[in-house]
Enzyme design. Sequence first.
Site, PDB file in Angstrom:
ATOM      1  N   ARG A  46       1.182  44.502  33.589  1.00 24.50           N
ATOM      2  CA  ARG A  46       0.009  43.656  33.316  1.00 24.50           C
ATOM      3  C   ARG A  46      -1.166  44.136  34.155  1.00 24.50           C
ATOM      4  O   ARG A  46      -2.309  44.118  33.731  1.00 24.50           O
ATOM      5  CB  ARG A  46       0.320  42.179  33.578  1.00 24.50           C
ATOM      6  CG  ARG A  46      -0.901  41.280  33.459  1.00 24.50           C
ATOM      7  CD  ARG A  46      -0.571  39.829  33.041  1.00 24.50           C
ATOM      8  NE  ARG A  46       0.558  39.264  33.725  1.00 24.50           N
ATOM      9  CZ  ARG A  46       0.564  38.876  35.016  1.00 24.50           C
ATOM     10  NH1 ARG A  46      -0.521  39.012  35.755  1.00 24.50           N
ATOM     11  NH2 ARG A  46       1.657  38.367  35.547  1.00 24.50           N
ATOM     12  N   TYR A  98     -20.579  40.553  14.570  1.00 23.19           N
ATOM     13  CA  TYR A  98     -19.211  40.477  14.083  1.00 23.19           C
ATOM     14  C   TYR A  98     -18.773  39.001  14.094  1.00 23.19           C
ATOM     15  O   TYR A  98     -18.978  38.297  15.095  1.00 23.19           O
ATOM     16  CB  TYR A  98     -18.311  41.324  14.984  1.00 23.19           C
ATOM     17  CG  TYR A  98     -16.861  41.210  14.636  1.00 23.19           C
ATOM     18  CD1 TYR A  98     -16.363  41.755  13.461  1.00 23.19           C
ATOM     19  CD2 TYR A  98     -15.973  40.545  15.462  1.00 23.19           C
ATOM     20  CE1 TYR A  98     -15.036  41.636  13.123  1.00 23.19           C
ATOM     21  CE2 TYR A  98     -14.637  40.424  15.144  1.00 23.19           C
ATOM     22  CZ  TYR A  98     -14.174  40.974  13.969  1.00 23.19           C
ATOM     23  OH  TYR A  98     -12.859  40.846  13.633  1.00 23.19           O
ATOM     24  N   ASP A 170     -22.073  46.424  22.047  1.00 21.49           N
ATOM     25  CA  ASP A 170     -20.866  46.642  21.247  1.00 21.49           C
ATOM     26  C   ASP A 170     -21.106  47.941  20.466  1.00 21.49           C
ATOM     27  O   ASP A 170     -21.930  47.975  19.548  1.00 21.49           O
ATOM     28  CB  ASP A 170     -20.650  45.451  20.307  1.00 21.49           C
ATOM     29  CG  ASP A 170     -19.379  45.591  19.470  1.00 21.49           C
ATOM     30  OD1 ASP A 170     -18.940  46.733  19.240  1.00 21.49           O
ATOM     31  OD2 ASP A 170     -18.836  44.561  19.028  1.00 21.49           O
ATOM     32  N   LYS A 195     -10.925  50.123  15.559  1.00 18.79           N
ATOM     33  CA  LYS A 195     -11.716  50.671  14.469  1.00 18.79           C
ATOM     34  C   LYS A 195     -11.770  52.198  14.571  1.00 18.79           C
ATOM     35  O   LYS A 195     -10.770  52.851  14.357  1.00 18.79           O
ATOM     36  CB  LYS A 195     -13.097  50.022  14.479  1.00 18.79           C
ATOM     37  CG  LYS A 195     -13.061  48.486  14.638  1.00 18.79           C
ATOM     38  CD  LYS A 195     -12.427  47.766  13.471  1.00 18.79           C
ATOM     39  CE  LYS A 195     -12.150  46.296  13.750  1.00 18.79           C
ATOM     40  NZ  LYS A 195     -13.284  45.504  14.180  1.00 18.79           N
TER      41      LYS A 195
HETATM   42  C1  LIG Z   1     -13.434  44.308  14.867  1.00 21.38           C
HETATM   43  C2  LIG Z   1     -14.605  44.111  15.736  1.00 21.38           C
HETATM   44  C3  LIG Z   1     -14.514  43.339  16.901  1.00 21.38           C
HETATM   45  C4  LIG Z   1     -13.246  42.648  17.310  1.00 21.38           C
HETATM   46  O1  LIG Z   1     -12.233  43.564  17.620  1.00 21.38           O
HETATM   47  P1  LIG Z   1     -10.659  43.337  17.358  1.00 21.38           P
HETATM   48  O2  LIG Z   1     -10.079  44.613  17.799  1.00 21.38           O
HETATM   49  O3  LIG Z   1     -10.482  43.040  15.906  1.00 21.38           O
HETATM   50  O4  LIG Z   1     -10.261  42.176  18.203  1.00 21.38           O
HETATM   51  C5  LIG Z   1     -15.658  43.222  17.668  1.00 21.38           C
HETATM   52  N1  LIG Z   1     -16.828  43.821  17.325  1.00 21.38           N
HETATM   53  C6  LIG Z   1     -16.934  44.549  16.203  1.00 21.38           C
HETATM   54  C7  LIG Z   1     -18.236  45.189  15.858  1.00 21.38           C
HETATM   55  C8  LIG Z   1     -15.840  44.720  15.387  1.00 21.38           C
HETATM   56  O5  LIG Z   1     -15.961  45.440  14.257  1.00 21.38           O
END
Ligand SMILES: *Cc1c(COP(=O)(O)O)cnc(C)c1O
Length: 382
Positions: A46, A98, A170, A195
Site C-alpha cells: 500500500r 469529465y 488533467d 486511457k
Molecule cells: C476517464 C477520465 C477520468 C477518470 O479516470 P478513471 O481512470 O476512469 O478513473 C478523468 N479525466 C478524464 C479526462 C478522463 O477521460
Amino acid sequence: MEFETICVRGGDKPYDRTGAISVPIYQTAAFAHPGLGRSTGYDYSRAQNPTRECLENIAANLENGAEAVAFSSGMAALTTLMALFAPGDHLIVSDDLYGGTHRLFSQLTERGGLRFTFMSTTDAERVAECCTPATKAVFIETPTNPMMHVTDIAAVAARCAGRGIRLIVDNTFLTPALQKPLDLGADIVMHSGTKYLGGHNDALAGLLVVRDRALAERLRFFSMSLGTGLAPFDAWLIIRGIKTLALRVARQEENARRIAAWLAERPEVRAVYYPGREDHPQYEVSRRQAKGFGAMISFEVTETGLVKQILENVRVIHFAESLGGVDSLMTYPVLQTHADIPEEKRLAQGINDRLLRLSVGIEAAADLIADLARAFGGQDIE
Ligand SMILES: *Cc1c(COP(=O)(O)O)cnc(C)c1O
C-alpha cells in the site's frame, strides 16, 4: 533522452539480477525486513511496490516532473488530490469536464466543505478575476471533455503564480506525447492512465505528476493513508502500454484528422469539435502549446434520430464508454459520461442529445470512415 526513448526505457527498473527486459511484477503485499529497524526500502505494497515505483519513474520522466504517484484509477488520483484541500478552500474548475470529475467535485467533495466555481477557463483574465483569497487551485482539462475547449496553460499559470494557487491540469486527452503542462507552468498533472497511457482498454490507473518533491511526499502520504495506490499487475500493464505511446498517439492523431475532415463534409453533421481544425476557436493556442491536436473528436448530428442509427450500426467502431485505446470507441455523452451533470448545465455547454464523441484508434482510417459512412447511411454490413 528523447520522448520515444523514455517511453521504452524511461524508468529505473527495480534491482533485478536476472536481467529481465520486462519489469518484474512484484505481486506481493508485504516485504521481509533484513533486520530489526531495517528495510529493503519496501515494507508493504500500500505504501510502495517496486513495479508501481517503476511506472511512477517513467511517468515523471515523460511529463518532465520531479516525481509521480500512481493510483488505482484516475478517480482515485483525484480523490487523493482533494486531501490537499481543507474546508473553506475554493477551487476554480473548467465547466466542461469529465463527468466523473464533475460528480466527485459537486456531489462528494463539496460536502466536505470545499467550494467550487465551474467556469470556462478559455479566458485566463476571467479566471484571474474569479480568484479570491480562499482560492487554492485552478483545475483544468484542456482540451475539455467533450466540447474540446482549449485553455492557454501558460496564461493561466502566470496568473496563479505567486498567489498560493496551484494549477492542476488533467492531461489525459493529449498525453505528454503532445502536451507537457509542467513545462508551461502547471504545478500538478493528472492522468487517467486507463486511457492513452495504458492504451489497450485493459486496465484502470491514475497518475499525479508534480515538479515539487515536498508536494509529492504529501501525495504519497495521502495515497498510503487512503489506500488508493495502483496494484502491481496493473502498473505493469500501464508500463507495457507506455512503450508504444508515441507511436499510437501519432497514428491515432493522423486517423483523427482524416475523420474530422470527412465528418465536416457530411450533410448529417452540424458541427465538428476538434482542436486541429482551423475553424476551432482556440486553434492557434493549441498549435502554440501542444505538439499535436490529439485523437478525440466530438460532433453534433442534425437530428436526434441519427444518434441511435449511428450507434447501432457501427461495426468496426465500438459503442463504448472509454477513450484513448487502440480500438476506436464512440460515446453518447448525454447518456453515458455526462449523465450526472444537471440538464440545464449540460445544454448550456452544448452537450445535447445530438452530440457524439469519438475516440479514434489505430485501425486503418479507410475502414473507420467506411464504417461511419455505412452507419450514417443506416445500413448494416452483412
Ligand atoms: C476517464 C477520465 C477520468 C477518470 O479516470 P478513471 O481512470 O476512469 O478513473 C478523468 N479525466 C478524464 C479526462 C478522463 O477521460
